[in-house]
Design an enzyme around this catalytic site. Structure first.
Site, PDB file in Angstrom:
ATOM      1  CG  HIS A   1       9.998  -0.905  -4.434  1.00  0.00           C
ATOM      2  ND1 HIS A   1       9.853  -2.272  -4.300  1.00  0.00           N
ATOM      3  CD2 HIS A   1      10.175  -0.429  -3.178  1.00  0.00           C
ATOM      4  CE1 HIS A   1       9.955  -2.594  -3.012  1.00  0.00           C
ATOM      5  NE2 HIS A   1      10.144  -1.496  -2.297  1.00  0.00           N
TER       6      HIS A   1
ATOM      7  CD1 TRP B   1       5.733   5.829  -1.312  1.00  0.00           C
ATOM      8  CD2 TRP B   1       3.511   5.557  -1.510  1.00  0.00           C
ATOM      9  NE1 TRP B   1       5.177   5.908  -0.061  1.00  0.00           N
ATOM     10  CE2 TRP B   1       3.821   5.741  -0.151  1.00  0.00           C
ATOM     11  CE3 TRP B   1       2.184   5.370  -1.874  1.00  0.00           C
ATOM     12  CZ2 TRP B   1       2.845   5.749   0.845  1.00  0.00           C
ATOM     13  CZ3 TRP B   1       1.225   5.374  -0.875  1.00  0.00           C
ATOM     14  CH2 TRP B   1       1.561   5.565   0.466  1.00  0.00           C
TER      15      TRP B   1
ATOM     16  CB  SER C   1     -10.093  -2.644  -8.169  1.00  0.00           C
ATOM     17  OG  SER C   1      -9.824  -3.869  -7.552  1.00  0.00           O
ATOM     18  CB  SER C   2      -9.472  -0.590  -3.283  1.00  0.00           C
ATOM     19  OG  SER C   2      -8.226  -0.864  -3.777  1.00  0.00           O
TER      20      SER C   2
ATOM     21  CG  HIS D   1      -1.471   7.864   9.024  1.00  0.00           C
ATOM     22  ND1 HIS D   1      -0.118   7.705   9.033  1.00  0.00           N
ATOM     23  CD2 HIS D   1      -1.933   7.149  10.056  1.00  0.00           C
ATOM     24  CE1 HIS D   1       0.226   6.939  10.039  1.00  0.00           C
ATOM     25  NE2 HIS D   1      -0.853   6.584  10.680  1.00  0.00           N
TER      26      HIS D   1
ATOM     27  CB  SER E   1      -5.800 -12.024  16.229  1.00  0.00           C
ATOM     28  OG  SER E   1      -5.182 -10.781  16.430  1.00  0.00           O
TER      29      SER E   1
ATOM     30  CB  THR F   1      -0.297  -0.250  18.401  1.00  0.00           C
ATOM     31  OG1 THR F   1      -0.984   0.709  17.598  1.00  0.00           O
ATOM     32  CG2 THR F   1       0.439  -1.208  17.512  1.00  0.00           C
TER      33      THR F   1
ATOM     34  CE  LYS G   1      -5.530  -4.501  16.946  1.00  0.00           C
ATOM     35  NZ  LYS G   1      -6.123  -5.833  17.003  1.00  0.00           N
TER      36      LYS G   1
ATOM     37  NE  ARG H   1      11.634   8.034   1.499  1.00  0.00           N
ATOM     38  CZ  ARG H   1      10.307   8.021   1.662  1.00  0.00           C
ATOM     39  NH1 ARG H   1       9.731   8.850   2.517  1.00  0.00           N
ATOM     40  NH2 ARG H   1       9.558   7.177   1.005  1.00  0.00           N
TER      41      ARG H   1
END
Lengths: 199, 544
Positions: free
Chosen positions: B91, B156, B184-185, B268, B283, B343, B346, B465
């Protein structure tokens, strides 16, 4: 195949330049990732964090014993996977003064039917104590060879230097046993090896 | 109903727009599947990316629903713990690398050339290659589920030695697929940088670019900086598993904690890769539907750049519990909290843009507003997690799950959906079905909050988790989470319905589909013809 005719030659060469710079940055970052591996080790060694201690014998620092305080030293032994040995320590914890030297015996017992090689890898916690722990002799400096069912007792002689930070009241020494491949150990025949019958 | 014709741009029309001497440019495209396999058109490739990511969103979503079904009540009911681990891992991997990232790349492909007045991406054939790597990568990854020993089951974040010494045999395939997705990225990022830096319309300065373009430019730099580090880490894993090295194996002189440092040095910045383009979309949408220019354009650009730079200095806040020295703990705690400043700038700018605006609530605006509110909630729980002493309690609990799902689902995913609703008129020539889109929005908002809000509580109460069973006291919270997850999951079928209906017909949209929208994409007809801006437009700076 449809393709758009794009811009003039100036733009094309500008694009080419951007692409090559990006590729250079890419290659640099890939190399940087691998460079981080030795850098990380150097960083840990210099700062003593991560509990990585000296892997060879150090001399005792001749200094006065600091009677004013006690430090608890705890010993933990763990078996890594793949080695049929049992490792024990004669005492789980002792109390020492900074500056004082102490000796603790560890026993190794090969519980399998064959000869095997192993090595105990140390780790110290808290990391701020790492550089103040001086080991005069330790089984962890060498690889051990045990015959089937053999039992071996080896000492650890250490000293906590007087400059151990004030706030450290207890130090934990963890030894984890790892197997050493037989072939690899024989290749290192020149290396100093502690064998059971030497004790 | 409008004629049910997909947006087939007429070749005659576009070639008349082409200056003479470009006769070779528009040979008839191949028919059928070859058209899509060989296309070098940024709009078609953008659509491919978006469709791919939507399919992967559903596959990753089904995995999440398997997890939530098992957690519906305590005890083991439906699946084995081993399979549960594969589901949580897959996932995460699918949603991060196959849904969110390709969706943003798809939007970038479609919109960046249109927003800067370029005829296409700078490297169209490379663009085709970087898309078609993705299906290969993720078919490989999904195929590991059917291999002996199962697929990746280590989360992950694939921490070593769980992902090396104790990993299933399929891990080598997992590494290969991640390498391909990473390439690809990277290729996509190079293409985007080359396009933005070199192909802007004459007269458009960097500080004239729409924020979606700016945020993607910065995201591309992040990708170029950290994807090679990811490639390095998984290469080291590959060597540890197959070639007897000991990068992460303490027995051979390596260090498992090194893995975490390297992973989060990539990881990160990666989370900002998944959110910065979302900032750009929001925005664009908020000023359009508040009918006011964006407040603090320049500060938005600088805030985005600051977040990107800070993202390289905070990685170890993911690993406070490994036993960092006090000085390092404090450093990473304060740098992490520092990110709240740009942040906050923003969020302040978005709210100030809304202030005394003439706001209307079309579907894109609904999603953008929900983004601002819910992303901010995720930001606040992030601040709580940044407090190192508190993090010792929160680490690896459902509180963390709640935090990153708040920033990724009503954050990144809502922004993508807002962007899709915003640009659908440009892509298809029709407005999306208003009523259905509103149902989709409200069911999604309710579903998302039902799913993830209770996780804050179960996490604070200590529920770990990635565990398939839990203590009885968490039963109620988990029941609510599971019901919410199914509500959210099934309401996404409405999204598919809206998109399909919109492609097939609907209220006709003019070129300027939203009254106050300002960027260059609204000057080309709706639906946008296959080839646009072959003669560069002259950029007109807005009057305000």
């Amino acid at each position: 195949m449809s393709r758009i005719e794009m811009g003039n030659d100036d733009q094309r060469s500008a694009i080419r330049r951007t692409v090559w710079r990006s590729v250079a940055a890419l290659v640099g970052m890939f190399a940087f990732a691998f460079a981080l591996v030795p850098l990380y080790d150097v960083f840990c060694e210099v700062t003593g964090i991560n509990g990585k201690v000296e892997t060879s014998a150090q001399a005792l620092v001749n200094e006065e014993i600091d009677d004013s305080r006690y430090v608890t030293v705890q010993f933990i032994t763990r078996n890594g996977s793949g080695l049929p040995w049992r490792m024990d320590v004669e005492t789980r914890q002792i109390r020492v003064h900074p500056g004082q030297s102490a000796e603790v015996n560890f026993t190794f017992n090969n519980q399998s039917d064959g000869v095997s090689w192993g090595r105990a890898v140390p780790s110290v916690s808290p990391s701020s104590a790492t550089r103040h722990l001086r080991k005069v002799s330790c089984f962890c400096f060498d690889e051990q060879r045990l015959e089937a069912g053999e039992r071996l007792e080896l000492p650890l002689v250490f000293q906590l230097a007087r400059d151990l930070p004030e706030e450290v009241n207890s130090v934990t020494l963890v030894y984890t046993l790892y197997p050493v491949e037989t072939r690899k150990a024989q290749l290192q025949a020149g290396a100093k090896v502690l064998e059971g019958d030497e004790v | 109903m409008a004629p049910k014709v997909p947006p087939q741009p007429s070749l005659e029309q576009s070639s008349t727009a082409t200056a003479a001497g470009h006769g070779l440019a528009h040979a008839a495209p191949p028919k059928g599947i070859l058209r899509w396999l060989l296309t070098t058109n940024h709009k078609e490739i953008g659509s491919l990316y978006l469709i791919f990511s939507l399919i992967m969103f559903f596959i990753g979503g089904i995995f999440a629903l398997v997890v939530r079904a098992e957690l519906y009540q305590p005890g083991m009911q439906l699946i084995q713990p081993e399979f549960f681990n594969q589901m949580t891992t897959m996932h995460g991997l699918i949603m991060v690398f196959a849904a969110v990232m390709p969706a943003f790349t798809g939007l970038a492909n479609w919109m960046i050339p249109l927003q800067i007045g370029a005829p296409d991406m700078a490297l169209p054939r490379l663009n085709n290659f970087s898309f078609w790597l993705l299906p290969v990568a993720f078919i490989l990854l999904l195929s590991t589920l059917f291999m002996p020993g199962g697929g990746p089951n280590f989360g992950w974040t694939f921490y070593a030695p769980l992902s090396t010494t104790y990993a299933p045999p399929s891990t080598t395939i997992f590494i290969l697929s991640l390498h391909i997705a990473g390439i690809s990225s990277i290729l996509g990022a190079i293409n985007i940088i080359a396009t933005i830096l070199n192909m802007r319309a004459p007269g458009m300065r960097m500080m004239d670019m729409p924020l979606f373009v700016w945020t993607w430019l910065i995201t591309s730099f992040l990708l170029i900086a950290v994807m090679p580090v990811l490639a390095g880490v998984i290469t080291m894993m590959l060597m540890d598993i197959n070639f007897g090295t000991s990068f992460f194996d303490a027995a051979g002189g390596g260090d498992p904690v090194l893995f975490q440092h390297l992973f989060w040095f990539f990881g990160h910045p990666e989370v900002y890769i998944m959110i910065l383009p979302a900032f750009g979309i929001v925005s664009a949408i908020i000023p359009t539907f508040a009918r006011k220019p964006l407040f603090g354009y320049a500060s938005m650009v600088y805030a985005t750049a600051s977040i990107a730079i800070l993202s390289f200095l905070v990685w170890a806040h993911h690993m406070f519990v490994v036993g960092l020295p006090l000085a390092a703990t404090l450093f990473f705690m304060y740098t992490t909290m520092l990110i709240a400043v740009p942040t906050g700038v923003k969020v302040f700018n978005w709210i100030t843009t809304l202030f005394r605006g003439s706001i209307s609530f079309e579907p894109p605006m609904l999603f953008a507003l929900a983004f601002v509110v819910l992303f901010t909630i995720g930001g606040f729980s992030g601040l709580m997690l940044a407090i190192a002493p508190a993090d010792f309690q929160y680490h690896d609990t459902y509180f963390v799950v709640a935090h990153f799902h708040y920033v990724l689902v009503p954050g990144a995913v809502f922004a993508i959906m807002a962007g899709v609703y915003y640009w659908l008129p440009k892509w298809t020539g029709h407005y999306p079905h208003e009523r259905l889109a509103q149902w989709h929005f409200w069911l999604s908002v309710i579903g998302v909050n039902l799913t993830f809000f209770p996780m804050h509580f179960s996490g604070l109460a200590g529920m770990p988790r990635r565990i398939p069973d839990y203590a009885l006291q968490f039963a109620d919270f988990n029941l609510v989470s599971s019901l919410g997850a199914f509500l959210f999951g099934f309401s996404q079928l409405l999204f598919v319905a809206v998109v399909i209906l919109c492609v097939r017909g609907g209220r006709k949209a003019p070129a300027q589909a939203w009254d106050y929208a300002e960027d260059l994409e609204w000057t080309v007809p709706s639906p946008a013809p296959l080839h646009t801006f072959e003669t560069p437009p002259t950029y007109q700076r807005p009057a305000h």
